[in-house]
Design a protein around this motif. Structure first.
Motif, mmCIF file in Angstrom:
data_model
loop_
_atom_site.group_PDB
_atom_site.id
_atom_site.type_symbol
_atom_site.label_atom_id
_atom_site.label_comp_id
_atom_site.label_asym_id
_atom_site.label_seq_id
_atom_site.Cartn_x
_atom_site.Cartn_y
_atom_site.Cartn_z
ATOM 1 N N GLU A 182 0.827 -1.209 0.000
ATOM 2 C CA GLU A 182 0.000 0.000 0.000
ATOM 3 C C GLU A 182 0.859 1.255 0.000
ATOM 4 O OE1 GLU A 182 -3.472 0.226 2.577
ATOM 5 O OE2 GLU A 182 -3.263 -1.932 2.874
ATOM 6 N N ALA A 183 1.982 1.211 0.654
ATOM 7 C CA ALA A 183 2.851 2.384 0.726
ATOM 8 C C ALA A 183 3.383 2.777 -0.644
ATOM 9 C CB ALA A 183 4.009 2.108 1.681
ATOM 10 N N GLU A 184 3.439 1.808 -1.559
ATOM 11 C CA GLU A 184 3.992 2.064 -2.894
ATOM 12 C C GLU A 184 2.926 2.363 -3.944
ATOM 13 O OE1 GLU A 184 6.327 -1.389 -3.723
ATOM 14 O OE2 GLU A 184 7.593 -1.097 -1.970
ATOM 15 N N LEU A 185 1.676 2.519 -3.537
ATOM 16 C CA LEU A 185 0.598 2.753 -4.489
ATOM 17 C C LEU A 185 0.659 4.157 -5.080
ATOM 18 C CD1 LEU A 185 -2.489 1.202 -2.644
ATOM 19 C CD2 LEU A 185 -1.114 0.178 -4.457
ATOM 20 N N SER A 186 0.268 4.251 -6.346
ATOM 21 C CA SER A 186 0.126 5.563 -6.966
ATOM 22 C C SER A 186 -1.140 6.215 -6.404
ATOM 23 C CB SER A 186 -0.004 5.412 -8.494
ATOM 24 O OG SER A 186 -1.250 4.810 -8.814
ATOM 25 N N GLU A 214 -4.164 4.368 -7.759
ATOM 26 C CA GLU A 214 -4.331 3.056 -7.124
ATOM 27 C C GLU A 214 -4.863 3.207 -5.708
ATOM 28 O OE1 GLU A 214 -0.779 0.546 -9.370
ATOM 29 O OE2 GLU A 214 -0.312 1.755 -7.603
ATOM 30 N N ARG A 215 -4.364 4.191 -4.985
ATOM 31 C CA ARG A 215 -4.826 4.442 -3.619
ATOM 32 C C ARG A 215 -6.303 4.828 -3.621
ATOM 33 N NH1 ARG A 215 -0.876 7.627 -2.313
ATOM 34 N NH2 ARG A 215 0.466 5.890 -1.752
ATOM 35 N N ALA A 216 -6.702 5.682 -4.569
ATOM 36 C CA ALA A 216 -8.107 6.081 -4.679
ATOM 37 C C ALA A 216 -8.974 4.871 -5.040
ATOM 38 C CB ALA A 216 -8.265 7.178 -5.727
ATOM 39 N N GLY A 228 -8.854 2.145 -15.649
ATOM 40 C CA GLY A 228 -9.494 1.454 -14.543
ATOM 41 C C GLY A 228 -9.071 -0.007 -14.479
ATOM 42 N N SER A 229 -9.008 -0.664 -15.638
ATOM 43 C CA SER A 229 -8.566 -2.057 -15.699
ATOM 44 C C SER A 229 -7.128 -2.201 -15.227
ATOM 45 C CB SER A 229 -8.688 -2.590 -17.126
ATOM 46 O OG SER A 229 -10.034 -2.626 -17.528
ATOM 47 N N ARG A 230 -6.279 -1.268 -15.610
ATOM 48 C CA ARG A 230 -4.868 -1.315 -15.182
ATOM 49 C C ARG A 230 -4.735 -1.115 -13.672
ATOM 50 N NH1 ARG A 230 -2.185 2.119 -20.117
ATOM 51 N NH2 ARG A 230 -2.253 0.422 -21.626
ATOM 52 N N ILE A 231 -5.535 -0.217 -13.128
ATOM 53 C CA ILE A 231 -5.511 0.015 -11.675
ATOM 54 C C ILE A 231 -5.918 -1.259 -10.946
ATOM 55 C CG2 ILE A 231 -6.634 1.249 -9.777
ATOM 56 C CD1 ILE A 231 -6.862 3.678 -11.716
ATOM 57 N N ILE A 232 -7.004 -1.866 -11.396
ATOM 58 C CA ILE A 232 -7.476 -3.087 -10.749
ATOM 59 C C ILE A 232 -6.455 -4.205 -10.889
ATOM 60 C CG2 ILE A 232 -9.215 -4.926 -10.867
ATOM 61 C CD1 ILE A 232 -11.253 -2.668 -11.495
ATOM 62 N N GLU A 233 -5.880 -4.357 -12.075
ATOM 63 C CA GLU A 233 -4.864 -5.397 -12.285
ATOM 64 C C GLU A 233 -3.702 -5.214 -11.311
ATOM 65 O OE1 GLU A 233 -3.192 -8.752 -13.509
ATOM 66 O OE2 GLU A 233 -5.115 -8.035 -14.259
ATOM 67 N N SER A 234 -3.279 -3.994 -11.113
ATOM 68 C CA SER A 234 -2.189 -3.707 -10.178
ATOM 69 C C SER A 234 -2.583 -4.070 -8.749
ATOM 70 C CB SER A 234 -1.798 -2.230 -10.256
ATOM 71 O OG SER A 234 -0.820 -1.915 -9.297
ATOM 72 N N GLU A 264 -2.289 -8.162 -4.291
ATOM 73 C CA GLU A 264 -3.164 -8.897 -3.367
ATOM 74 C C GLU A 264 -3.914 -7.985 -2.400
ATOM 75 O OE1 GLU A 264 -0.800 -11.979 -1.590
ATOM 76 O OE2 GLU A 264 -0.618 -13.052 -3.484
ATOM 77 N N LEU A 265 -4.308 -6.801 -2.902
ATOM 78 C CA LEU A 265 -5.073 -5.861 -2.093
ATOM 79 C C LEU A 265 -6.568 -5.964 -2.375
ATOM 80 C CD1 LEU A 265 -2.666 -2.813 -2.377
ATOM 81 C CD2 LEU A 265 -3.003 -4.305 -0.397
ATOM 82 N N VAL A 266 -6.926 -6.492 -3.560
ATOM 83 C CA VAL A 266 -8.320 -6.732 -3.924
ATOM 84 C C VAL A 266 -8.425 -8.083 -4.618
ATOM 85 C CG1 VAL A 266 -8.860 -4.262 -4.187
ATOM 86 C CG2 VAL A 266 -8.211 -5.603 -6.199
ATOM 87 N N ASP A 267 -9.641 -8.624 -4.638
ATOM 88 C CA ASP A 267 -9.942 -9.848 -5.374
ATOM 89 C C ASP A 267 -10.865 -9.497 -6.525
ATOM 90 O OD1 ASP A 267 -8.514 -11.592 -3.637
ATOM 91 O OD2 ASP A 267 -10.183 -11.531 -2.230
ATOM 92 N N ARG A 268 -10.737 -10.236 -7.628
ATOM 93 C CA ARG A 268 -11.543 -9.988 -8.823
ATOM 94 C C ARG A 268 -12.240 -11.283 -9.221
ATOM 95 N NH1 ARG A 268 -8.079 -7.856 -13.567
ATOM 96 N NH2 ARG A 268 -7.127 -9.874 -13.216
ATOM 97 N N GLU A 269 -13.554 -11.203 -9.414
ATOM 98 C CA GLU A 269 -14.356 -12.377 -9.749
ATOM 99 C C GLU A 269 -15.185 -12.090 -11.001
ATOM 100 O OE1 GLU A 269 -18.263 -14.399 -7.747
ATOM 101 O OE2 GLU A 269 -16.648 -13.794 -6.411
#
Length: 135
Positions: free
Chosen positions: A26-30, A33-35, A62-68, A73-78
């Motif tokens: 999280e400390a390294e998020l843009s 990404e943080r938003a 948006g897709s790139r943010i989610i992929e990152s 391992e900060l979010v899960d995608r289903e």
């Protein structure tokens, strides 16, 4: 979902008691990404098609943010279907959930179930008393 019903505790209180973890990832998020991570956490889950609209970014960004966020391992995608279209449902990872907020001593919150809770019930009263008198 149960965590959507546990909004009694404010996000500020959660930070005070240390329930929102700040990992090195999280400390390294843009800033974007943080938003995005904050949006997923605040909503408890969001469709990817709404995610990028809420952040006011392109679907590609948006897709790139989610992929990152998934890679870190900060979010899960289903996979899911939403409004007749294939998309993803994005949720906070389980490690972001602090179940201690649902406990009062050894009793689980009566607000966990799908049924309505009677605020005058013994279960609710006992849970509140345990919460008030725990160390």
């Amino acid at each position: 979902m149960w965590y959507a019903r546990t909004s009694v505790c404010s996000r500020e209180h959660a930070r005070e008691v240390g329930t929102v973890s700040v990992s090195s990832a999280e400390a390294e998020l843009s800033a974007d990404e943080r938003a995005g991570l904050e949006l997923v956490r605040e909503t408890g889950g969001i469709h990817q098609s709404d995610f990028w609209k809420e952040l006011d970014v392109s679907s590609r960004k948006g897709s790139r943010i989610i992929e990152s966020l998934v890679e870190k391992e900060l979010v899960d995608r289903e996979d899911t279907v939403y409004n007749g279209h294939n998309t993803y449902y994005i949720t906070p990872t389980a490690r972001d959930l602090d179940f201690r907020l649902l406990m009062a001593g050894d009793m689980l919150s009566p607000f966990i179930g799908e049924e309505e809770v009677d605020p005058n019930s013994d279960a609710f009263s006992q849970w509140i008393m345990n919460l008030a008198y725990q160390d």
